[in-house]
Scaffold this motif. Sequence first.
Motif, short mmCIF file in Angstrom:
data_model
loop_
_atom_site.label_atom_id
_atom_site.label_comp_id
_atom_site.label_asym_id
_atom_site.label_seq_id
_atom_site.Cartn_x
_atom_site.Cartn_y
_atom_site.Cartn_z
N GLU A 236 -25.39 16.55 11.62
CA GLU A 236 -24.97 17.18 10.36
C GLU A 236 -23.98 18.31 10.57
OE1 GLU A 236 -28.44 18.21 8.16
OE2 GLU A 236 -28.90 16.13 7.66
N LYS A 237 -23.48 18.46 11.78
CA LYS A 237 -22.45 19.48 12.02
C LYS A 237 -21.14 19.14 11.31
CE LYS A 237 -23.93 21.40 16.46
NZ LYS A 237 -23.59 21.55 17.89
N TYR A 238 -20.99 17.87 10.90
CA TYR A 238 -19.78 17.47 10.20
C TYR A 238 -19.59 18.26 8.90
CZ TYR A 238 -22.64 15.04 6.78
OH TYR A 238 -23.55 14.77 5.79
N LYS A 239 -20.67 18.84 8.37
CA LYS A 239 -20.59 19.57 7.10
C LYS A 239 -19.68 20.79 7.21
CE LYS A 239 -25.05 18.02 5.33
NZ LYS A 239 -26.42 18.39 4.87
N SER A 240 -19.52 21.31 8.43
CA SER A 240 -18.62 22.45 8.61
C SER A 240 -17.17 22.05 8.34
CB SER A 240 -18.74 23.01 10.03
OG SER A 240 -18.34 22.03 10.99
N LEU A 242 -16.21 20.02 5.97
CA LEU A 242 -16.02 19.94 4.53
C LEU A 242 -15.53 21.25 3.94
CD1 LEU A 242 -19.29 17.99 3.60
CD2 LEU A 242 -16.99 17.05 3.86
N ASN A 243 -15.96 22.37 4.53
CA ASN A 243 -15.64 23.69 3.96
C ASN A 243 -14.64 24.47 4.81
OD1 ASN A 243 -17.67 23.24 1.95
ND2 ASN A 243 -19.22 23.79 3.47
N ARG A 281 -10.81 16.09 6.63
CA ARG A 281 -11.75 16.42 5.56
C ARG A 281 -12.04 15.20 4.70
NH1 ARG A 281 -8.92 21.10 5.36
NH2 ARG A 281 -7.62 20.37 3.63
N TYR A 285 -15.79 13.59 4.09
CA TYR A 285 -16.44 13.27 2.81
C TYR A 285 -17.06 11.88 2.86
CZ TYR A 285 -14.38 17.40 0.61
OH TYR A 285 -14.06 18.69 0.28
N ASP A 288 -20.14 12.15 4.93
CA ASP A 288 -21.23 12.79 4.17
C ASP A 288 -21.94 11.75 3.30
OD1 ASP A 288 -22.74 15.05 3.33
OD2 ASP A 288 -21.56 15.13 1.48
N ASN A 291 -24.07 9.59 5.55
CA ASN A 291 -25.27 10.30 5.96
C ASN A 291 -26.34 10.28 4.87
OD1 ASN A 291 -26.66 12.07 7.92
ND2 ASN A 291 -26.45 13.63 6.33
N SER A 292 -25.90 10.30 3.61
CA SER A 292 -26.87 10.24 2.51
C SER A 292 -27.60 8.90 2.49
CB SER A 292 -26.16 10.47 1.17
OG SER A 292 -25.28 9.40 0.88
#
Length: 493
Positions: A236-240, A242-243, A281, A285, A288, A291-292
Amino acid sequence: MKGAVEKVREIWREGRRVGKEDPRRIVHAFKVGLALAFVSSFYYYQPLYDNFGVNAMWAVMTVVVIFEFSVGATLGKGINRAVATLVAGGLGVGAHHLASLSGPTIEPILLAIFVFVQAALSTFVRFFPRVKARYDYGILIFILTFSLISVSGFREDEILELAHKRLSTVIMGGVSCVLISIFICPVWAGQDLHSLLVSNFDTLSYFLQEFGHEYFEEATHDGDVKEVEKRRKNLEKYKSVLNSKSNEEALANFAKWEPRHGKFRFRHPWKQYLAVAALLRQCAYRIDALNSYINSDFQIPMDIKKKLEEPLRRMSSESGKSMKEMSISLKKMRKSSSSDIHVLNSQSACKDLSTLLKSGILNDVEPLQMIALTTTVSLLIDVVNLTEKISESVHELASAARFKNKKKSTVSSEKSDNDDHIVTILCDADKSNTVTNKSSVDSSHHVTIMIDDEDDSVHGGGEIHVHPSCVSCGQTNRDSYVLDSGNKSISNN
């Protein structure tokens, strides 16, 4: 008392955490302290105080407001402040002179009009996107300096001396900040942006290479819980990513102010970095969303997933490997086409998946399960297409930034049954770019050399004509080479 002690301990722990995250922050704090101590001497040292008086405090104020973490941010603010102070000071003196010609009654009215006009126009210009990105601070200082010079000049007789002292102290403070920032443990915004992009590539690559294991393996509760949790956090480091837009744009803006340093030229293509980051990015997305589906309460039965396992695993794995190769290329600032091989492999897996779907392999799947599975397939296809776009964008960046293009030819030979010598030339400088799958054959040149000597030896003065067949991406190219055995080199005819 106990509450105060706990508060101190909490602050201490927070300080240690912040320092461990980036030790350069501690160095930056000492640099700011050093700059302030230096410019404070203008006020404490009597000869300097006699020259500048209370205007020496402008040097202290300059250090406080322009000393930033990176060289680019400090240099940008310093140049903005110096230019704005110079221009505004000159215009302020001119406005005061024009107003004084009208007499004591009209002078304050004209000064008020001048202040109103310049403040209104300058404030409006601050809304321009390009101006706001790079010169917003300079315009703010322009408004402040013009107003102070023109207004204070109404009560001050020596207006030129006042402007000269303030400009001199501002420049001294700014120069002190810039020199300390550059020559004492410099922090380069360009290097930070480069490293951030490499880190984003590695983060997305890790997820894509691990996606097959997470999606197609049965969930078990055996093993170390801490290891499972650690694996989940790494995924879940990929979330960094996104922002990361605001941080990337800020670093690119600061990097434009920086002088040449290390491998980064003065006019380095920072805009292309932002183009690559934008594509990353978009890919994040999609990841992400994937991952859901891994963590969804509604899970597709494993026997249905297995029907598409092989092409889906290849699509994600090859896309991840391609991003890893791009990360290595970017990190070493060296051109490499190794990522293109993995892109082609992922596209080949897409074609295999299309063939499977057309065969009607999912005809017996329930509608809800079909929706979830096809959504996952669609997201992975998007990832494959984005990976190709990212690869093209990285190649453009490598060309614009003039990445090195080193290639070393590794030659190995073996003798065939008909006494011909088979020579394989591998053209790749980076050991880390070695491809271990079947497509590695396509990245080499297989050359057959006919040797007429009975003892299979090559004499120094002779030439050997070589006709290689290079197979790459489904195309066969016939070239003619000459091998100069005396100089042990291969040249193209």
